[in-house]
Design an enzyme around this catalytic site. Structure first.
Site, short mmCIF file in Angstrom:
data_model
loop_
_atom_site.label_atom_id
_atom_site.label_comp_id
_atom_site.label_asym_id
_atom_site.label_seq_id
_atom_site.Cartn_x
_atom_site.Cartn_y
_atom_site.Cartn_z
N ASP A 147 -6.87 12.60 -6.25
CA ASP A 147 -7.36 13.88 -6.74
C ASP A 147 -6.16 14.81 -6.83
OD1 ASP A 147 -8.90 15.98 -7.64
OD2 ASP A 147 -10.44 15.77 -6.11
C1 BGC Z 1 -11.22 17.94 -8.88
C2 BGC Z 1 -11.38 16.68 -9.69
C3 BGC Z 1 -10.81 16.87 -11.07
C4 BGC Z 1 -9.37 17.28 -10.94
C5 BGC Z 1 -8.67 17.48 -12.26
C6 BGC Z 1 -9.81 18.45 -8.90
O1 BGC Z 1 -9.74 19.72 -8.34
O2 BGC Z 1 -11.63 17.71 -7.55
O3 BGC Z 1 -12.75 16.33 -9.76
O4 BGC Z 1 -10.95 15.69 -11.81
O5 BGC Z 1 -9.30 18.49 -10.22
O6 BGC Z 1 -9.09 18.62 -12.88
#
Ligand code: BGC
Length: 760
Positions: free
Chosen positions: A298
């Site tokens: 993540d």
């Molecule tokens: C989120 C993810 C997301 C990623 C990219 C993160 O803050 O938890 O679900 O895919 O950002 O935007």
């Protein structure tokens, strides 16, 4: 394997650059046959008839170590003013803003990974691509509430198609963390509380998306079940309980969807960060489940180089968000010093390349084209229509029978239907800024975009329910009151035959909701409206369950979730009986927070937070049964404008449970039944709590009967034996029930199941 050294040279470089620069131009739709690219004649790995592992081997044989390192480190795809170092200029100048980007290797024809969020449509949070609109699907909790795997698959196809249409080849969808904390600010992005339902629905969305030659994720692995303290919290649970709940949801989603990547979560699991967690990544995901794809982090979830790489992380996303660019120089040094073997780096790159081959990233290069607005909107509307849940319908007030005067009240029903906030935010087709509300917080000047962008906006997907209700109301007068003045709204309601009061609870990533009560005086508003007019219908736009102190006074209640850009039509069609509700709750609605396993939310204390999930695998309805609690509305519940009769239940045991039964539409309208089968394993002194082991959604004409048969996946009958690392199905009599929710049964049967063990 012997491979001759190979250089694609300038032809490929030109192709790569052209594809890059083509943002905005029309391109080919993905065809079902592999197109003859000029590369296929040149590079052996472009031979699409070879197995993906062989193709990855062939290209890797040409790669220098630095090139493998290129593939394992990602960039944030948008200019962010407060990151520890600026984004590279080459990226900002050449790429449309998005969640993330991993450069390709033009010399070898390896395409870049162009990553976009997410499960509810091609996201464009904070208008990072000004003017770029996409089809807003309903929230995932609604898709799960359809209990319709085929529809979830169709939604995935639409999602994958728009992902390509927008020029992306990686879709960060597939949120499947279980709803064990209903105040979780991302409940709307996930598929509910049951591992089977959540896994099947999320998996089918992923499968549909990937059929369009995009690579999709499943996320956030694992136990990212609340937002409070998500960067520091440790989700603590014994392994067996994890395997029977949250990990089982992932396991099922991966089996159904075969995502090319799994995104590891921010939080720790039993004290170890999910993105450097040997048990989760190496032992369970890769070894026991035999997962051949790659693990990407993540955004800002990596805390080490060697440890993360050795414990199973294959790619660091948006490395600028981590304390260091761990998978850049630090990983290179770790490989040089032998802390990470070059074989492991090779495996990391191999997994990435393999998934890229499997999902067509080499064979079907993307280039943007306009989305199919109307066809895609139809998918969103169909999904919304099947996932709206009718919770109460006193004296069959619904569907509406030609009222003369209708009052529509509250929740900006004159603007659109609410959507959830955060990285999954879609800017819907038809957005004209009048349907957005600035929530507050600083207004950020985003350099690349060059405009003032609010840090938080509530987006109301058009059209407005007020407009769709007016369109179907025949000659009736439809008045609107915004609900800000309770006495005035009650007076408007009193003057009408029917009052439809909309109520909302906004959820967004990064923050849990403070409680399960509707915010901003809405309970008082509903109470006053329902007191003024006995024919009051409450339409809820919430990301999860809410408590309903006014329930006894409301004649009808409809849970519309965040229904996306087909939502207003779906709501109106359901109110007027053009659609027969067939959604069933994918999450339990408690009577109060006191009934939850954690009555008070767990909030981060400075830099650490331990959340001990003592309830283990008893998530949602299982907790309620174990504690003998009666919820407000149980998991699986939902009304229809017709009624169904169940009969002839037969159950067969042996290695698993197979049930057969008849479902009859006993009413006068076409409708869809959701027949649910639950089973309870034997336990010392009685039986265990019941689990959903299967279901069938059946479309029935009035008077029609269908015979249905459901066979359980034996893991759903088993307990996980953590010492033996096997599922264990106990011998004995299992209680099987057939019904329309987790709390009600139309018929029971006892069935003998034999002992068995199942390897994961
Ligand atoms: C989120 C993810 C997301 C990623 C990219 C993160 O803050 O938890 O679900 O895919 O950002 O935007």
């Amino acid at each position: 394997m012997q491979v001759r050294k190979f250089h694609l040279g300038s032809a490929l470089a030109v192709l790569a650059v052209t594809a890059f620069a083509n943002a905005g131009s029309r391109a080919q739709a993905p065809s079902q046959t592999v197109p003859q690219s000029p590369l296929s004649a040149m590079a052996p790995w472009m031979n699409a008839s070879l197995p993906p592992d062989d193709r990855a081997d062939l290209v890797q044989a040409q790669m220098a170590q630095d090139e493998e390192l290129t593939l394992v480190r990602g960039y944030l795809g948008v200019a962010a003013p407060r990151t520890r170092s600026p984004q590279p200029a080459w990226m900002l100048q050449n790429l449309p803003s998005s969640a993330g980007y991993v450069p390709g290797i033009p010399r070898l024809g390896i395409p870049a990974l162009r990553e976009t969020d997410a499960s509810l449509g091609v996201a464009n949070g904070r208008h990072m691509r000004p003017g770029d609109q996409a089809t807003a699907l309903p929230a995932s909790i609604l898709t799960a509430s359809t209990w319709n795997a085929a529809l979830a698959h169709d939604a995935g196809v639409m999602l994958g198609t728009e992902t390509r249409d927008k020029g992306f080849n990686v879709l960060l969808d597939g949120g499947v963390d279980l709803a064990r904390e209903p105040r979780n600010g991302r409940t709307f992005e996930y598929t509910g509380e049951d591992p089977l339902l959540a896994g099947v629905i999320a998996g089918e969305v992923i499968r549909g998306a990937q059929e369009q030659h995009v690579l999709s994720t499943a996320k956030h692995y694992a136990l990212n079940d609340q937002e409070s303290g998500r960067f520091v919290m440790s989700a603590n649970m014994d392994e067996a309980a994890m395997r029977e709940s949250d990990l089982l949801a992932f396991e099922i989603a991966i089996e159904h969807g075969a995502p090319g990547a799994v995104m590891c979560a921010y939080n720790k699991v039993n004290g170890v960060y999910a993105c450097e967690n040997d048990l989760l990544l190496n032992k369970v995901l890769k070894a026991e489940w035999g997962y051949p794809g790659f693990v990407l982090s993540d955004w800002g979830a990596v805390h080490s180089a060697a440890m993360a790489a050795n414990n199973g992380l294959d790619q660091e996303s948006a490395s600028v968000l981590d304390k260091q660019d761990f998978f850049a120089e630090p990983l290179k040094q770790a490989v040089a010093s032998g802390d990470v073997s070059s074989a492991r780096l090779h495996d990391m790159a191999h997994r990435i390349l393999r998934s890229m081959f499997v999902h067509g990233l080499f064979d079907y290069p993307v280039s943007p084209k306009p989305i199919a607005t109307e066809a895609d909107a139809a998918v969103a509307e169909r999904t919304a229509e099947e996932g709206i849940v009718l919770l109460k319908n006193q004296n069959n007030l619904l569907p509406l029978a030609h009222p003369q005067r209708i009052a529509v009240i509250g929740a900006h029903a004159d603007l659109g239907v609410l959507s959830g906030g955060g990285s999954s935010q879609v800017i819907p087709v038809g957005d004209d800024a009048r349907n957005e509300i600035l929530v507050g917080g600083p207004v950020t000047n985003v350099p690349k975009v060059g405009v003032q962008v609010p840090s938080e906006i509530m987006v109301y997907d058009p059209p407005a329910p007020l407009a769709t209700i007016r369109a179907l109301a025949g000659g009736a007068s439809v008045a609107f009151d915004d609900g800000t003045d309770v006495a005035r709204a009650a007076a408007v309601a009193k003057a009408a035959d029917i009052a439809i009061v909309f109520a909302q609870q906004w959820m967004r990533e990064g923050r849990d909701v403070p409680g399960l009560s509707l915010p901003a005086n809405q309970d008082v508003l509903i109470d006053a409206v329902a007191s003024a007019n006995p024919h009051t219908i409450v339409v809820l736009e919430t990301g999860g369950p809410v408590v309903m102190p006014w329930l006894a006074k409301a004649a009808a209640v409809m849970e519309a979730w965040y229904p996306g850009q087909g939502g207003a039509q779906a709501i109106a069609r359901t109110l007027f009986g053009l659609a027969n509700p067939s959604g069933r709750l994918a999450i339990t609605f408690p009577q109060s927070e006191a009934q939850l396993p954690h009555p008070s939310p767990s909030i981060a204390i400075q830099s650490s937070l331990d959340v001990n999930y003592a309830e283990g695998a008893n998530v949602g309805y299982k907790w309620f049964e174990a504690q003998k609690l009666t919820p407000l509305f149980p998991f699986g519940y939902g009304l229809s404008y017709t009624s169904f009769r169940y009969g002839g239940l037969s159950a067969q045991g042996g290695t698993t449970v197979t049930v057969g039964f008849d479902v009859t539409n006993a009413g006068a309208r076409l409708g869809k039944a959701v027949a649910q089968i639950y089973a309870a394993p034997p336990a010392a002194g009685g039986r265990d709590v019941r689990r959903l082991i299967g279901w069938s959604k059946i479309d029935l004409k009035p008077g029609e009967t269908q015979h249905v048969s459901v066979t359980a996946d034996p893991r759903l009958l088993a307990h996980f034996d953590a010492a033996a690392h096997k599922w264990h199905v106990a011998a004995g009599n299992y209680l099987v029930s057939l019904g329309e929710s987790s709390a009600t049964a139309a018929a029971y049967a006892w069935v003998h199941v034999d002992e068995s063990t199942i390897k994961p």
